[in-house]
Design an enzyme around this catalytic site. Structure first.
Site, PDB file in Angstrom:
ATOM      1  CG  HIS A  68       5.882 -21.411   0.918  1.00 23.74           C
ATOM      2  ND1 HIS A  68       6.947 -20.720   0.381  1.00 23.74           N
ATOM      3  CD2 HIS A  68       6.324 -21.911   2.114  1.00 23.74           C
ATOM      4  CE1 HIS A  68       7.984 -20.803   1.197  1.00 23.74           C
ATOM      5  NE2 HIS A  68       7.640 -21.532   2.262  1.00 23.74           N
ATOM      6  CB  THR A 141       9.758  27.843  30.979  1.00 21.04           C
ATOM      7  OG1 THR A 141       9.525  28.919  31.877  1.00 21.04           O
ATOM      8  CG2 THR A 141      11.138  28.019  30.342  1.00 21.04           C
ATOM      9  CG  HIS A 142       6.281  25.659  33.301  1.00 20.11           C
ATOM     10  ND1 HIS A 142       6.144  24.359  33.742  1.00 20.11           N
ATOM     11  CD2 HIS A 142       7.470  26.115  33.807  1.00 20.11           C
ATOM     12  CE1 HIS A 142       7.194  24.040  34.482  1.00 20.11           C
ATOM     13  NE2 HIS A 142       8.009  25.078  34.529  1.00 20.11           N
ATOM     14  CD  GLN A 213      14.492 -20.999   8.065  1.00 17.40           C
ATOM     15  OE1 GLN A 213      13.524 -20.273   7.939  1.00 17.40           O
ATOM     16  NE2 GLN A 213      14.434 -22.327   8.043  1.00 17.40           N
ATOM     17  CB  SER A 264     -15.788  22.542   5.106  1.00 17.87           C
ATOM     18  OG  SER A 264     -16.255  22.239   6.416  1.00 17.87           O
ATOM     19  CE  LYS A 269      -9.656  28.123  12.320  1.00 14.30           C
ATOM     20  NZ  LYS A 269     -10.318  26.825  12.630  1.00 14.30           N
ATOM     21  CD  GLU A 276      -3.495  21.090  13.292  1.00 18.65           C
ATOM     22  OE1 GLU A 276      -4.028  21.759  14.189  1.00 18.65           O
ATOM     23  OE2 GLU A 276      -4.062  20.844  12.203  1.00 18.65           O
ATOM     24  NE  ARG A 311       4.212 -11.340   3.854  1.00 19.54           N
ATOM     25  CZ  ARG A 311       4.513 -11.619   2.602  1.00 19.54           C
ATOM     26  NH1 ARG A 311       4.321 -10.711   1.648  1.00 19.54           N
ATOM     27  NH2 ARG A 311       5.008 -12.796   2.270  1.00 19.54           N
TER      28      ARG A 311
END
Length: 430
Positions: A68, A141-142, A213, A264, A269, A276, A311
């Site tokens: 407890h 749009t779209h 409570q 990698s 890139k 993201e 928690r």
């Protein structure tokens, strides 16, 4: 709560050490309040004030034989308080008088950190929106070219979305900044309500009007929904910036350090990894909000089903929302805006983006709507098929635009929107 998505100020609020320190503070405040009304001797309060906050390790040792946490905390706390004084610790209280009151203070402080971060994001969105108010680009749009707009207009949409999120989160902060020190089933059976008043006042909290409570869990659900909506606004912004960074578009590029490596295998890139990441984290916030809804219904005056959930979801939700808002502000502040690409894309479809203006002119001239639409559509189809300039296609269909086919035509009332953005800046100090 993992370090990768936890900034120090927020993470510090949710450590066991911080929690135990706040529990000790609540216990002292409660005893001081009881001493003022003669329910606890002042000597006991004086002894409590000298006691150190129990360490996480010592509480854990006690929990091995008690199973407890609150009782283990109290046992570790009272080790440094003389027995005569220790018997007055936690006098008239139940576990969740301590837990929920301390948690209310923690959640209020955590919400303040998120509000500060969201305000910073709103500020940088407003600044950059005004900076690029006249930076013309194609609206989509779209995913398809529509009419010209400006990059400033696009950022202003997100500035107002974040502002609405701040309003919702402010209301949720008021709802969550509550506590209760009312005893086992909330009836103040063994403790004077004046104790609650003093303790909550010292912590900047208000009382649960009619407690069981525990503090009502719809409050926590409201809070996590507000965080999830803020996260969704950040996600919307991040998604837009991801789309604008595609190789085929390259109208913006997020900031990168000199250490950046995007792949990698492929050194060329330049992936939109920050955008993201921000978009992905929003999924967690929506999940936490759904989970908080499941915690609203508890058995009778209280059960324990919500505790293990909270928690996890409360620290995680706050760390994620705070991280999102801070990093989104950094992203927007350091964003490279490629105005040349924006200008080039307006002309990419050979003038087709002006079709609505041409149609409006024909209608103003009295041409029947269906005929006008079909004629402009036929000319647009010719341009899309052959690459012929739209003005030439229109001429072959007997249409002469009454004004030059330039983006200015679509922005004649843009100052109306700018004034609204400036009013937001003035109202919020952004």
């Amino acid at each position: 709560m993992i370090p990768r998505y936890t900034l120090p100020a927020m993470g510090a609020l949710f450590t066991d050490e911080a929690r135990y320190a706040l529990w000790a503070e609540v216990e002292v405040l409660a005893s001081q309040a009881q001493a003022r009304i003669g329910a606890v001797p002042q000597s006991a309060v004086d002894a409590m004030l000298q006691a150190p906050v129990p360490t996480r390790a010592r509480v854990a040792e006690h929990e091995e034989v008690r199973d407890h946490e609150v009782l283990s905390f109290l046992a570790a706390y009272c080790e440094h308080i003389p027995e005569e004084a220790a018997r007055w610790v936690h006098h008239g209280m139940t576990s969740y008088d301590l837990v929920d009151t301390a948690q209310g203070a923690t959640l209020a402080r955590a919400t303040d950190l998120v509000l500060d971060a969201a305000a910073g994001l709103r500020r940088v969105l407003v600044e950059r929106a005004l900076e690029h108010w006249d930076t013309v680009m194609i609206g989509r749009t779209h995913g398809v070219h529509a009419e010209p707009t400006t990059f400033g207009h696009k950022l202003a949409v997100f500035a107002f979305a974040v502002d609405r999120s701040i309003t919702r989160l402010t209301a949720a902060r008021e709802a969550i900044a509550v506590g209760t020190i009312s005893g086992a089933v909330g009836t103040y059976s063994l403790i004077d309500p004046r104790v609650e008043q003093d303790v909550l006042g010292a912590l900047g909290l208000t009382p649960e009007p009619v407690p069981s409570q525990v503090v009502a869990r719809d409050r926590h659900a409201q809070l996590l929904q507000a965080l999830a909506l803020l996260g969704a606004c950040v996600e919307h912004l991040a998604l837009e910036l991801r789309l604008l960074q595609r190789t085929e578009v390259r109208e913006v590029e997020e900031p990168r350090t000199g250490a950046y490596q995007g792949s990698s295998a492929m050194p060329h890139k330049r992936n939109p990894t920050t955008s993201e990441r921000l978009a992905g984290l929003a999924r967690l916030l929506r999940g936490y909000a759904d989970t908080a809804m499941e915690n609203v219904a508890l058995w009778h005056e209280r059960d324990l089903a919500h505790q293990c959930v909270e928690r996890v979801v409360l620290p995680d939700a706050f760390c994620v929302a705070h991280f999102q808002s801070v990093k989104a502000a950094e992203l927007v502040a350091g964003l490279t805006v490629r105005t040349d690409a924006m200008a080039a894309h307006i002309d990419q479809t050979d003038g087709l983006v002006h079709s609505s203006a041409v149609l409006a002119d024909l209608l103003d001239e009295g041409v029947e709507r269906e005929h006008a639409y079909r004629t402009v559509q036929a000319a647009a189809t010719d341009t899309a098929t052959t690459g012929e300039p739209f003005a030439s296609s229109l001429a072959r269909h007997g249409i002469t635009p009454r004004a030059p086919l330039t983006p200015d035509r679509f922005l004649v009332h843009h100052d109306v929107l700018r004034r609204r953005l400036e009013e937001l800046r003035e109202r919020t100090g952004s």
